[in-house]
Design an enzyme around this catalytic site. Structure first.
Site, short mmCIF file in Angstrom:
data_model
loop_
_atom_site.label_atom_id
_atom_site.label_comp_id
_atom_site.label_asym_id
_atom_site.label_seq_id
_atom_site.Cartn_x
_atom_site.Cartn_y
_atom_site.Cartn_z
N CYS A 107 0.72 8.32 6.02
CA CYS A 107 2.09 7.81 6.06
C CYS A 107 2.73 8.00 4.68
CB CYS A 107 2.08 6.33 6.42
SG CYS A 107 3.68 5.50 6.23
N ASP A 134 12.29 -18.12 -0.89
CA ASP A 134 11.92 -16.78 -0.42
C ASP A 134 11.39 -16.92 1.01
OD1 ASP A 134 11.34 -14.13 -0.17
OD2 ASP A 134 9.71 -14.10 -1.64
N CYS A 167 7.28 7.80 15.61
CA CYS A 167 6.82 6.55 15.01
C CYS A 167 8.01 5.62 14.80
CB CYS A 167 6.14 6.85 13.68
SG CYS A 167 5.82 5.40 12.66
N CYS A 170 15.32 -11.18 3.10
CA CYS A 170 15.04 -9.86 3.65
C CYS A 170 15.80 -9.61 4.95
CB CYS A 170 13.54 -9.68 3.87
SG CYS A 170 12.81 -10.87 5.03
N GLN A 226 4.59 -9.31 -1.92
CA GLN A 226 5.59 -8.26 -1.82
C GLN A 226 4.94 -6.89 -1.84
OE1 GLN A 226 8.70 -8.53 -1.14
NE2 GLN A 226 9.25 -10.65 -1.59
N PHE A 241 8.44 -21.68 -0.22
CA PHE A 241 7.84 -20.49 0.38
C PHE A 241 7.20 -19.67 -0.75
CE2 PHE A 241 11.80 -21.56 2.62
CZ PHE A 241 11.33 -21.84 3.90
N GLU A 297 4.15 -24.19 0.18
CA GLU A 297 3.79 -23.07 1.05
C GLU A 297 3.01 -23.59 2.25
OE1 GLU A 297 3.16 -19.95 3.03
OE2 GLU A 297 4.27 -19.59 1.17
N CYS A 357 8.85 13.40 7.04
CA CYS A 357 7.65 12.97 7.75
C CYS A 357 7.59 13.62 9.12
CB CYS A 357 7.64 11.45 7.90
SG CYS A 357 6.22 10.83 8.83
N CYS A 402 10.10 3.95 10.52
CA CYS A 402 11.25 4.32 9.68
C CYS A 402 12.47 4.60 10.55
CB CYS A 402 10.94 5.56 8.86
SG CYS A 402 9.65 5.34 7.62
#
Length: 389
Positions: free
Chosen positions: A152, A314, A72, A341, A219, A245, A266, A66, A75
């Protein structure tokens, strides 16, 4: 200038090395790099440094594809070959479990790889109107300044086409808009909040089609959605399951094919409305949804639900609160599936769940976010005792 050899990468994507016993953290480094570095930030017992020159490159290093990489902030790992990215992400999880959770998991941790690029079906982009031009992009690294992009490499072709269209829009349309949420349906249609009045798209995963909008959580990796659902739902069955969640019902609906009753909880009212709509569209009458904070709902209802076979979690990046963990242990489900995550939050929470009478049955990593340090982990636990933490 200091000459150092990078030992490994740490969560966040920085290389770790030591000089005269002091830890140095070096962005855009690869394990095994020998480099000249310059210290740029002092932090007491550690420092941050930048690479001035690579003396001998690691075999894991590559030229980032990239043109915005390093400017940026989206990443952190494009300079690593993809196989190396997968190795370091497994180590992020294993090291966090050991260091923060005291969990010495000695078994292999498999990782499911994604397509490297063009995987995102959702994104938030920043907007700036500058000298009569519309600039779309991400924040620059360690900044709130916008880095404009033409496209991107992480976005799907449909999202990149939308970015190009946005840059040709009249600047007046973006008055007082600083960010745009984009979402793509599997028919290629893209909706953009707050520009579009209609904000709902849909995506099919296995036997189910999910409506969602640009603001609700869904997701983002279009290549691994089916694997994610399979890993959570396959092999599960019983009388009652809770999907905490639950978002728009990504796991709730397939679980409802395997359990007599499934309850999704939720806090986002838009997501709950869409989850109910998704259940109705599939004729699912054995699942229901509660609009509530998960902690509050489980504290009120956990003791009167009756036996719970499975709880799926989650949560957001921050993980679980202590109150929620206590309520989980009191609810005493036979099995817990935790989708995380954030390895540090996962390790902290697992330590308490293990103390509360659970044991780890399996750990799997999914690379939902190639080129970044982010990593998704699915941990399955089974109840072995009923002791409160």
């Amino acid at each position: 200038m200091l000459e150092v050899t990078i030992e490994r990468l740490v969560y966040g994507g920085e290389g770790l090395t030591r000089h005269e016993g002091r830890v140095l953290l070096v962005p855009y480094a690869a394990p095994g790099d020998r480099a000249l570095v310059e210290i740029v930030e002092e932090h007491g017992d550690f420092a941050r440094a930048r690479i001035a020159r690579i003396v001998e490159a690691s075999p894991d290093r590559r030229d980032p594809p990239c043109p915005y990489y390093g400017v940026c902030g989206g990443c952190q790992l494009q300079h690593l070959r993809y196989a190396a990215q997968q190795r370091v992400k497994v180590e992020f999880v294993r090291e966090s479990l050991a260091r923060l959770g005291g969990i010495a998991w000695t078994e292999a941790i498999p990782i499911l790889a994604s397509e490297e690029f063009h995987y995102r079906l959702r994104a938030q982009l920043k907007v700036r109107v500058w000298e009569g031009r519309v600039e779309i992009g991400y924040y620059r690294s360690a900044s709130h300044d916008v880095c404009p992009i033409a496209e991107c490499p992480l976005l799907s072709p449909a999202l990149n086409a939308a970015v190009r269209r946005l840059q040709d829009e009249a600047p007046e349309r973006f008055a007082n808009i600083r960010a745009l949420d984009l979402a793509q349906g599997d028919d290629g249609r893209v909706v953009i909040h707050p520009l579009d009045e209609r904000t709902t798209v849909s995506w099919s995963v296995g036997a189910f089609t999910y409506a969602f909008d640009a603001r609700t959580f869904f997701q983002a990796n279009r290549f691994l959605l089916a694997d994610l659902v399979r890993l959570v739902a396959d092999g599960e069955a019983g009388e009652r399951a809770l999907d905490l969640f639950c978002g728009v019902g990504l796991f709730t609906l397939p679980l409802a094919r395997r359990f007599a009753e499934v309850i999704g909880v939720e806090s986002d009212p838009r997501a709950v409305r869409l989850a109910r709509r998704n259940a109705r569209a599939h004729g699912m009458t054995n699942c229901r949804f509660a609009h509530d904070r998960v902690e509050a709902w489980l504290a009120r209802n956990g003791g009167r639900l009756g036996p719970v076979d499975l709880i799926v979690l989650d949560p957001p990046r921050a993980g679980l609160s202590r109150a929620l963990i206590r309520a989980l242990v009191r609810a005493a489900p036979e099995r817990i599936t935790y989708i995380s995550c954030h390895p540090a939050a996962l390790a902290r929470d697992l330590k308490l769940l293990l103390a509360g009478g659970y044991a780890i049955a399996s750990i799997v990593v999914l690379d939902l976010f190639p080129q970044t340090f982010h990593v998704e982990t699915i941990v399955k636990l089974r109840r072995v005792t009923a002791t409160l933490p």
